[in-house]
Design a protein around this motif. Structure first.
Motif, mmCIF file in Angstrom:
data_model
loop_
_atom_site.group_PDB
_atom_site.id
_atom_site.type_symbol
_atom_site.label_atom_id
_atom_site.label_comp_id
_atom_site.label_asym_id
_atom_site.label_seq_id
_atom_site.Cartn_x
_atom_site.Cartn_y
_atom_site.Cartn_z
ATOM 1 N N THR A 64 5.357 17.557 -0.963
ATOM 2 C CA THR A 64 5.064 16.321 -1.660
ATOM 3 C C THR A 64 4.103 15.481 -0.841
ATOM 4 O O THR A 64 4.253 15.329 0.369
ATOM 5 N N ALA A 65 3.100 14.973 -1.547
ATOM 6 C CA ALA A 65 2.088 14.127 -0.925
ATOM 7 C C ALA A 65 2.456 12.672 -1.177
ATOM 8 O O ALA A 65 3.019 12.335 -2.220
ATOM 9 N N TYR A 66 2.154 11.822 -0.216
ATOM 10 C CA TYR A 66 2.423 10.395 -0.358
ATOM 11 C C TYR A 66 1.111 9.642 -0.372
ATOM 12 O O TYR A 66 0.197 9.961 0.395
ATOM 13 N N GLY A 67 1.025 8.642 -1.221
ATOM 14 C CA GLY A 67 -0.206 7.870 -1.279
ATOM 15 C C GLY A 67 -0.219 6.982 -2.509
ATOM 16 O O GLY A 67 0.838 6.572 -2.972
ATOM 17 N N ILE A 68 -1.403 6.711 -3.001
ATOM 18 C CA ILE A 68 -1.531 5.823 -4.151
ATOM 19 C C ILE A 68 -1.906 6.629 -5.385
ATOM 20 O O ILE A 68 -2.837 7.432 -5.350
ATOM 21 N N CYS A 69 -1.144 6.419 -6.442
ATOM 22 C CA CYS A 69 -1.348 7.216 -7.643
ATOM 23 C C CYS A 69 -2.484 6.647 -8.495
ATOM 24 O O CYS A 69 -2.989 5.552 -8.255
ATOM 25 N N GLU A 70 -2.833 7.437 -9.455
ATOM 26 C CA GLU A 70 -3.839 7.122 -10.465
ATOM 27 C C GLU A 70 -3.706 5.683 -10.998
ATOM 28 O O GLU A 70 -4.613 4.860 -10.828
ATOM 29 N N LYS A 71 -2.570 5.418 -11.591
ATOM 30 C CA LYS A 71 -2.368 4.131 -12.261
ATOM 31 C C LYS A 71 -2.448 2.965 -11.286
ATOM 32 O O LYS A 71 -3.045 1.938 -11.576
ATOM 33 N N CYS A 72 -1.835 3.151 -10.123
ATOM 34 C CA CYS A 72 -1.807 2.043 -9.165
ATOM 35 C C CYS A 72 -3.192 1.765 -8.592
ATOM 36 O O CYS A 72 -3.542 0.607 -8.355
ATOM 37 N N SER A 73 -3.976 2.805 -8.367
ATOM 38 C CA SER A 73 -5.292 2.540 -7.783
ATOM 39 C C SER A 73 -6.203 1.901 -8.829
ATOM 40 O O SER A 73 -7.074 1.103 -8.499
ATOM 41 N N ALA A 74 -5.994 2.204 -10.091
ATOM 42 C CA ALA A 74 -6.723 1.521 -11.164
ATOM 43 C C ALA A 74 -6.261 0.073 -11.256
ATOM 44 O O ALA A 74 -7.053 -0.861 -11.279
ATOM 45 N N GLY A 75 -4.948 -0.092 -11.269
ATOM 46 C CA GLY A 75 -4.368 -1.434 -11.415
ATOM 47 C C GLY A 75 -4.722 -2.363 -10.281
ATOM 48 O O GLY A 75 -4.945 -3.565 -10.478
ATOM 49 N N MET A 76 -4.817 -1.798 -9.077
ATOM 50 C CA MET A 76 -5.071 -2.650 -7.919
ATOM 51 C C MET A 76 -6.488 -3.210 -7.926
ATOM 52 O O MET A 76 -6.733 -4.315 -7.473
#
Lengths: 143, 143
Positions: A128-140
């Motif tokens: 499992t990779a940890y980081g920022i997902c699609e939706k969150c990086s768009a939202g941010m």
DNA sequence: AATAACAATGCAATAAAATTGCATTTACTA
DNA sequence: TAGTAAATGCAATTTTATTGCATTGTTATT
């Protein structure tokens, strides 16, 4: 692919109860895995805490759901691909755990083959990779 | 490499206490990771449960220990490689979780590069293999 | 459709794990 | 070696998980 809780239960020789159907419905709502505490929050009024534990356990045993532990040791559940059986899970895809929204995604990325050292025999593997997902990086960006 | 708890504490601006030293000593005893409950069993007479929690947390924050969650959501701890810092862990090696003895090994195998789907940005990655370890597969023949 | 058999559920109690607040002790600095 | 701040231990609390048992619901059979 459309999820049909009733058929899933039949296929695995499980009795049809409204609680079991609800759990599957809830998990099928989203493509990302849902955590046990979230499920509890959503279904707490309809289903007893203990029953939820038991349903999740039997689903995992039967190969209907697979369980992914997140960084905090919290169990998350997602519907297994059709190739999972009672005796062996085949969730050999990469998971992505967003450190912002905590969601766990089952990515359509296979885990690469890894050679084990002599003496070690692996029967399954999880990455499992940890980081920022699609939706969150768009939202941010937007916020 | 020889572990010197006292220097590790100094290097990370942590006060030297006998509890902190004991925890590091205990973890350094074995090359495999040790679980929080095991530590508690071993150190329970010398160190308060709560103190142990706190020590493990600060060690993780400081990049002294890294924490590996096993299948059951239990925390396991191992000493970090020297490249870990307070701000980022570099434990990008494969873990092996024995389903017989439950031990978690830090293998000397690097995690292969995995390409993330568009929109997903991974900052760290963890892969753990499950199966039978060296010692257990040897032992099982003998017994 | 009724019913018998058995499995699933809910509830209460208990156990286990984690967290918090605070008084006391301990380590470091000057 | 005295003062200060941090670490520890203890008690209390909260959260999470488990167990036993009475009740309810589901399925197979007639």
């Amino acid at each position: 692919m459309h999820i049909d809780p009733v058929n899933i239960l039949k296929d695995h020789d499980l009795k049809h109860t409204k609680q079991r159907v609800r759990v599957l419905e809830e998990i099928a709502l989203d493509t990302v895995a849902i955590s046990q505490p979230e499920l509890e929050k959503k279904l707490g009024k309809e289903i007893d805490r203990v029953t939820l534990y038991r349903i999740l356990n039997t689903y995992e045993d039967k190969g209907i759901l697979h369980r992914i532990m997140d960084m905090n040791g919290t169990a998350n559940y997602a519907i297994c691909s059709s190739s999972c059986t009672e005796h062996h899970h085949h969730d050999e895809h990469v998971h992505f755990n967003c450190s912002n929204c905590q969601k766990i995604y089952c990515l359509d990325v296979k885990i690469p083959n890894i050679k084990m050292p002599p003496g070690f025999t692996a029967s399954s593997i999880n990455t499992t990779a940890y980081g920022i997902c699609e939706k969150c990086s768009a939202g941010m960006k937007a916020d």
